[in-house]
Scaffold this active site. Structure first.
Site, mmCIF file in Angstrom:
data_model
loop_
_atom_site.group_PDB
_atom_site.id
_atom_site.type_symbol
_atom_site.label_atom_id
_atom_site.label_comp_id
_atom_site.label_asym_id
_atom_site.label_seq_id
_atom_site.Cartn_x
_atom_site.Cartn_y
_atom_site.Cartn_z
ATOM 1 N N HIS A 15 0.829 -1.205 0.000
ATOM 2 C CA HIS A 15 0.000 0.000 0.000
ATOM 3 C C HIS A 15 0.866 1.259 0.000
ATOM 4 C CE1 HIS A 15 -4.200 -1.564 0.974
ATOM 5 N NE2 HIS A 15 -3.455 -2.648 0.858
ATOM 6 N N ASP A 111 -5.303 6.275 2.015
ATOM 7 C CA ASP A 111 -5.596 4.880 1.720
ATOM 8 C C ASP A 111 -6.988 4.530 2.242
ATOM 9 O OD1 ASP A 111 -4.099 2.040 1.164
ATOM 10 O OD2 ASP A 111 -5.476 1.856 2.855
ATOM 11 N N ALA A 344 13.516 -12.289 -6.010
ATOM 12 C CA ALA A 344 14.103 -12.102 -7.342
ATOM 13 C C ALA A 344 13.607 -10.770 -7.900
ATOM 14 C CB ALA A 344 13.700 -13.257 -8.267
ATOM 15 N N GLN A 346 11.609 -8.987 -9.936
ATOM 16 C CA GLN A 346 10.460 -9.418 -10.740
ATOM 17 C C GLN A 346 10.301 -8.654 -12.044
ATOM 18 O OE1 GLN A 346 6.900 -11.047 -8.972
ATOM 19 N NE2 GLN A 346 5.711 -9.348 -9.808
ATOM 20 N N HIS A 361 0.265 -15.254 -7.683
ATOM 21 C CA HIS A 361 -0.740 -15.231 -6.609
ATOM 22 C C HIS A 361 -1.826 -14.191 -6.868
ATOM 23 C CE1 HIS A 361 1.624 -11.741 -5.792
ATOM 24 N NE2 HIS A 361 1.063 -11.474 -4.640
ATOM 25 N N TRP A 364 -2.354 -7.361 -6.934
ATOM 26 C CA TRP A 364 -2.686 -6.383 -7.969
ATOM 27 C C TRP A 364 -1.443 -5.817 -8.655
ATOM 28 C CZ3 TRP A 364 -6.139 -5.912 -11.230
ATOM 29 C CH2 TRP A 364 -6.427 -4.707 -11.903
ATOM 30 N N ASN A 365 -0.385 -5.596 -7.881
ATOM 31 C CA ASN A 365 0.835 -5.081 -8.494
ATOM 32 C C ASN A 365 1.403 -6.076 -9.502
ATOM 33 O OD1 ASN A 365 3.102 -3.139 -8.672
ATOM 34 N ND2 ASN A 365 4.267 -4.831 -7.820
ATOM 35 N N SER A 366 1.415 -7.353 -9.145
ATOM 36 C CA SER A 366 1.925 -8.375 -10.061
ATOM 37 C C SER A 366 1.078 -8.453 -11.323
ATOM 38 C CB SER A 366 1.958 -9.740 -9.365
ATOM 39 O OG SER A 366 2.963 -9.772 -8.371
ATOM 40 N N ALA A 384 -6.444 -12.093 0.682
ATOM 41 C CA ALA A 384 -6.807 -10.690 0.413
ATOM 42 C C ALA A 384 -7.744 -10.610 -0.795
ATOM 43 C CB ALA A 384 -5.550 -9.827 0.251
ATOM 44 N N GLN A 386 -7.104 -11.349 -3.871
ATOM 45 C CA GLN A 386 -6.507 -12.067 -4.995
ATOM 46 C C GLN A 386 -7.501 -12.937 -5.764
ATOM 47 O OE1 GLN A 386 -3.150 -13.918 -3.074
ATOM 48 N NE2 GLN A 386 -2.335 -11.931 -2.463
#
Length: 475
Positions: A15, A111, A344, A346, A361, A364-366, A384, A386
């Site tokens: 966040h 937030d 790693a 990413q 997983h 949201w960022n991924s 969460a 996901q």
């Protein structure tokens, strides 16, 4: 006197980094503003956040509020964060008063789980905005939670009918975010509901998505009255990516290995900064990767029966982590796989030409990274929001395939192997690849000079400047 925007977020890196990246983009496009981050803290500032702050321009500064002692809080993760935020609000108010003595504060961006800051904004006659570091789909759920709470009287997980969220595909109760699956009489759910009630205080909503990707949801958010007859402006300002920590140098083991692989041949496997698997599930995933025959790069973490473990300050022995792999696995797969302990880079990996898929997983960022870099996905949600993100990828955007779990919640090796082969080698790949390439182009366009998110951010700035001018005239 400079115009300052105050931003605040919960003490969680995903966040904090999202709202910092939002601030960086805002300052880059509209350099008449300064941004001051005021962050609640548990024990000490998050090391990854401190590292991210090192790379920011001088027009963005950060204040960490006096730390709340972790030992004085419940050990339950969500409840711990929510209570730490509540206990930090008097210090937040004091910090804001101090800041206002030296600069002209024009608005507060908070937030979604720091909604008490909206009350403080009203006290000082400041504009205030909610920041969702989430999809528009999940944002719509939070914004319409009050009506959902009234419509459904049982526990959400027991609700048999599809749940209708404005602008979104119908979802099952069991696919709601983790906090909604707790007992509705729990303190966590009560606190989330309390935050939702505060949303009506905000002058607008900022969402880390872009209109072309979630067009129906954006229209529903704009059209629907979700806050007590108050018109709120909705700004889709993404994709905002948290890519500030890619510090591994060129020539690293990951990159050297990837350089030796053919284009689109490698599956990247990673469950985010906190996602974990049980020992049984690690074994099944390992055997599934081996059975598939597909090349892979797997970021491995220590097993845990909890799907969400805070690794922000953990120190892990890389060599010891490898002992959790099945006996002989590393030897048998040494020609077509690389296991990387703990972490790693990413973004560097996903942008490499040898990467052809991403088992994720569904954080949201991924997801945003996979879209921006045009990498098809296999969805493996853990906690969460996901599950809802996975539904967006599979059902709405159709840019990935899903892993299915047995009645015990385990993805079995044959299932894993089949899904991997389908994504990387099967007939479905070309269709999925084409769709995500199109989405990649649209995402980049949204951030362009005349893109939808760039224009939306300008509208947000215009509202703040108009309010600031009005306040000057009054005084």
């Amino acid at each position: 006197m400079a115009q300052t925007i105050v931003v605040t977020s919960i003490p969680q890196f995903s966040h904090q980094s999202s709202i910092i990246k939002f601030s960086k983009r805002l300052i880059h496009l509209h350099n008449q503003f300064h941004v001051t981050c005021i962050f609640p803290t548990i024990d000490a500032p998050i090391p990854a956040t401190l590292k991210l702050l090192d790379s920011l321009p001088s027009s963005i500064t950060c204040t960490f509020l006096p730390p709340i002692n972790k030992q004085d809080l419940p050990q339950d993760g969500p409840l711990q964060i929510l209570l730490a935020v509540s206990q930090s609000m008097p210090a937040f108010r004091d910090s804001l008063i101090s800041l206002r003595s030296s600069t002209r504060v024009v608005s507060i961006v908070a937030d979604l789980l720091v909604s008490q800051a909206l009350e403080i904004a009203k006290e000082f006659n400041l504009l205030s905005f909610i920041y969702f570091p989430l999809s528009a789909m999940v944002s719509s759920l939070h914004l319409h939670l009050l009506s959902l709470h009234e419509q459904i009287s049982c526990e959400y997980i027991d609700h048999t009918e599809p749940i209708l969220i404005p602008g979104c595909v119908p979802i099952r109760g069991q696919d709601l975010p983790s906090v909604f699956l707790m007992d509705r009489s729990s303190l966590v759910y009560e606190l989330v509901l309390r935050h939702t009630k505060n949303f009506s205080l905000a002058d607008g909503v900022l969402v880390n998505s872009f209109s072309e990707m979630e067009e129906n949801t954006m229209r529903a958010l704009t059209r629907n009255d979700h806050n007590n007859n108050k018109t709120q402006l909705v700004y889709l300002v993404g994709p905002i990516l948290q890519t500030g920590l890619e510090t591994e140098p060129k020539g690293s083991d990951c990159e050297k290995w990837l350089e030796n692989q053919t284009q689109n041949s490698v599956l990247y496997v990673c469950f985010g900064s906190g996602g974990t698997l049980s020992q049984e599930q690690i074994n099944e995933l390992a055997f599934g990767l081996e059975l598939s025959g597909v090349k892979f790069l797997w970021v491995l973490r220590e097993p845990s029966n909890s799907k969400n473990v805070d690794y922000q300050s953990a120190s892990n022995d890389d060599d010891n982590i490898l002992k959790f792999l099945p006996q002989g696995f590393l030897e048998r797969t040494k020609e077509h796989g690389l296991v990387v302990p703990f972490w790693a880079p990413q973004t560097q990996i996903l942008s490499h030409t040898s990467i052809g898929g991403f088992l994720t997983h569904c954080g949201w960022n991924s997801i945003l990274e996979s879209i921006m870099l045009g990498v098809p996905t296999i969805t493996w949600p853990l906690f969460a929001d996901q599950r809802m993100n996975a539904i967006l990828l599979i059902e709405s955007l159709k840019v990935g395939l899903e892993v299915k779990f047995n009645e015990n919640g385990i993805a079995e090796r044959e299932e894993i192997s089949n899904v991997i082969r389908d994504l990387m080698l099967g007939e479905k790949r070309s269709v999925i690849q084409q769709k995500i390439e199109e989405l990649k182009d649209v995402a980049k366009g949204a951030l362009g000079e005349d893109g939808s998110s760039t224009r939306t951010l300008s509208q947000f700035v215009t509202l703040m400047e108009s309010h600031a001018s009005h306040e000057l005239i009054k005084h």
